[in-house]
Design a protein around this motif. Structure first.
Motif, mmCIF file in Angstrom:
data_model
loop_
_atom_site.group_PDB
_atom_site.id
_atom_site.type_symbol
_atom_site.label_atom_id
_atom_site.label_comp_id
_atom_site.label_asym_id
_atom_site.label_seq_id
_atom_site.Cartn_x
_atom_site.Cartn_y
_atom_site.Cartn_z
ATOM 1 N N SER A 68 -24.390 -9.364 6.009
ATOM 2 C CA SER A 68 -23.034 -9.671 6.476
ATOM 3 C C SER A 68 -22.010 -9.618 5.342
ATOM 4 O O SER A 68 -20.817 -9.805 5.584
ATOM 5 C CB SER A 68 -23.001 -11.059 7.118
ATOM 6 N N TYR A 71 -18.988 -7.088 5.434
ATOM 7 C CA TYR A 71 -17.994 -7.513 6.436
ATOM 8 C C TYR A 71 -17.193 -8.707 5.921
ATOM 9 O O TYR A 71 -15.976 -8.770 6.101
ATOM 10 C CB TYR A 71 -18.703 -7.875 7.744
ATOM 11 N N THR A 75 -13.159 -8.760 5.223
ATOM 12 C CA THR A 75 -12.309 -9.779 5.842
ATOM 13 C C THR A 75 -11.500 -10.516 4.782
ATOM 14 O O THR A 75 -10.294 -10.740 4.940
ATOM 15 C CB THR A 75 -13.166 -10.784 6.628
ATOM 16 N N LYS A 170 -12.727 -14.642 12.829
ATOM 17 C CA LYS A 170 -13.195 -15.317 14.034
ATOM 18 C C LYS A 170 -14.625 -14.899 14.382
ATOM 19 O O LYS A 170 -15.387 -15.684 14.958
ATOM 20 C CB LYS A 170 -12.239 -15.002 15.198
ATOM 21 N N ARG A 171 -14.995 -13.689 14.030
ATOM 22 C CA ARG A 171 -16.322 -13.173 14.372
ATOM 23 C C ARG A 171 -17.397 -13.599 13.380
ATOM 24 O O ARG A 171 -18.577 -13.321 13.590
ATOM 25 C CB ARG A 171 -16.265 -11.647 14.455
ATOM 26 N N ARG A 173 -19.730 -16.289 11.937
ATOM 27 C CA ARG A 173 -20.288 -17.542 12.443
ATOM 28 C C ARG A 173 -20.927 -18.384 11.346
ATOM 29 O O ARG A 173 -21.624 -19.350 11.648
ATOM 30 C CB ARG A 173 -21.333 -17.232 13.522
ATOM 31 N N GLN A 232 -12.959 -20.936 13.552
ATOM 32 C CA GLN A 232 -14.332 -20.848 14.063
ATOM 33 C C GLN A 232 -14.514 -21.652 15.345
ATOM 34 O O GLN A 232 -15.224 -21.241 16.258
ATOM 35 C CB GLN A 232 -15.290 -21.356 12.974
#
Length: 290
Positions: A68, A71, A75, A170-171, A173, A232
C-alpha cells in the motif's frame, strides 16, 4: 443507539480539530514575517517527521502495510506536499488567505458531486449557504486582493490537490500514525527542489521558533492525525465542510487574542456558515456513491 460517550468523544475531537486548524493561519502569518516560505515549510515538515517517527518507534510501527506504500505516498504528495506548496506559492503571488479559503471552500461541493450520485438538494443548498457565509467572513480580504494569473493557478492547484487527496485518503483503512510519517517524508523530498531556487535563510529568534513549533507539532501532527481520523470515520462531504468553520474560528481568535475588530459582516457570515452546516448534517447521506 449510539453510545453517548462515543458521541461526545466524536464531537470533542471534531471541535478540537476545528480550533487547532483555525489557529494555523495566525501562527503561519506570524512565522512568515520572520522567515521565507520554503525555509518555514522545510523545517515544519522535518520537525513533524521527527515527531511522527518517535511516535512510530514507541508504537513499534511507523510504516504502512507493504503493498500500500506507493498509494500512501501518492496520497501524501497531493494532500500534504503539493497542497502546501501551492498554498504558499499562491500567497507569494499575492493571493490572500481569505481568497484561498474561499477557493478551498468549493472542495465540499466538488466532493459531493464526485462521490454522491444521488444527494438531497438541501445538502447542496447547505454547502452553498456555508460558502456564502465564508465569503462574508473573509470579504475584506477578498475585495482588497489583486489577482494574478499565476496566483489563481496555484490557488486552484491547492483546491485540486486537497480534493483528490482527501478522496484518496478516505480509501486508506490503516491507522493515521502509520500513514503520516511516509507522507511527510515524501512531501519533504518534494520540497527540496524548490528550496534550491528559493531563499531558505532564517534567524533562529523566538518570534520564528514559537510559530514553527506550533505548526510543526500541533498542526502538522496533532491536527493532521485528527483530520485523518475524521476522514476515516465520517462522511467525506461532512468532514470537508468543517473547513468552512476554520476562517470563522481564526477571525474569533484574531479578535480575542490580537484585539482586531470583528465586523458585523463577519458575524453574519459565521451565522450563515452554522446554518449551512446544519442543513448539510441534517440531511441523509446518499448511499449510492461513485
Amino acid at each position: 443507539m449510539t453510545n453517548p460517550s462515543v458521541a461526545w468523544a466524536a464531537h470533542a475531537s471534531t471541535a478540537l480539530f476545528v480550533l487547532l486548524w483555525g489557529s494555523g493561519a495566525i501562527f503561519t502569518k506570524w512565522g512568515l514575517e520572520h522567515a521565507p516560505a520554503f525555509a518555514f515549510l522545510l523545517l515544519r515538515f522535518s520537525l513533524a517527521l521527527l515527531c511522527l517517527a518517535l511516535i512510530g518507534i514507541y508504537r513499534r510501527r511507523w510504516l504502512p502495510q507493504p503493498g500500500s506504500r506507493i498509494y500512501v505516498v501518492a496520497t501524501g504528495l497531493l494532500m500534504v506536499g503539493a497542497y502546501s506548496i501551492c498554498y504558499f506559492l499562491a500567497m507569494a503571488q499575492g493571493i490572500t488567505p481569505g481568497v484561498l479559503a474561499t477557493v478551498l471552500g468549493i472542495q465540499p461541493i466538488l466532493t459531493l458531486m464526485l462521490l454522491e450520485r444521488r444527494f438531497a438538494p438541501a445538502r447542496m443548498a447547505g454547502l452553498c449557504v456555508a460558502l456564502l457565509g465564508l465569503v462574508l467572513v473573509v470579504y475584506q480580504s477578498v475585495v482588497l486582493v489583486r489577482f494574478s494569473l499565476a496566483g489563481v493557478g496555484f490557488a486552484l492547484g491547492a483546491l485540486g490537490c486537497m480534493t483528490v487527496g482527501a478522496i484518496m485518503q478516505k480509501r486508506i483503512r490503516q491507522a493515521p500514525a502509520e500513514v503520516l510519517p511516509l507522507q511527510y517524508l515524501a512531501s519533504l523530498v518534494l520540497c527540496l527542489p524548490f528550496a534550491a531556487v528559493q531563499p531558505v535563510a532564517f534567524a533562529p529568534a523566538w518570534e520564528f521558533l514559537i510559530p514553527l513549533l506550533w505548526l510543526a507539532l500541533v498542526i502538522s501532527v496533532v491536527a493532521q492525525l485528527l483530520l485523518y481520523r475524521l476522514i476515516q470515520a465520517g462522511n467525506l462531504v461532512n468532514v470537508t465542510s468543517l473547513f468552512y468553520l476554520v476562517p470563522a474560528v481564526t477571525a474569533l481568535m484574531d479578535y480575542l487574542f490580537l484585539g482586531n475588530a470583528l465586523p458585523m459582516l463577519s458575524l453574519a457570515g459565521m451565522a450563515l456558515i452554522l446554518l449551512g452546516l446544519a442543513l448539510v448534517f441534517r440531511q441523509p447521506v446518499a448511499t449510492s456513491q461513485r
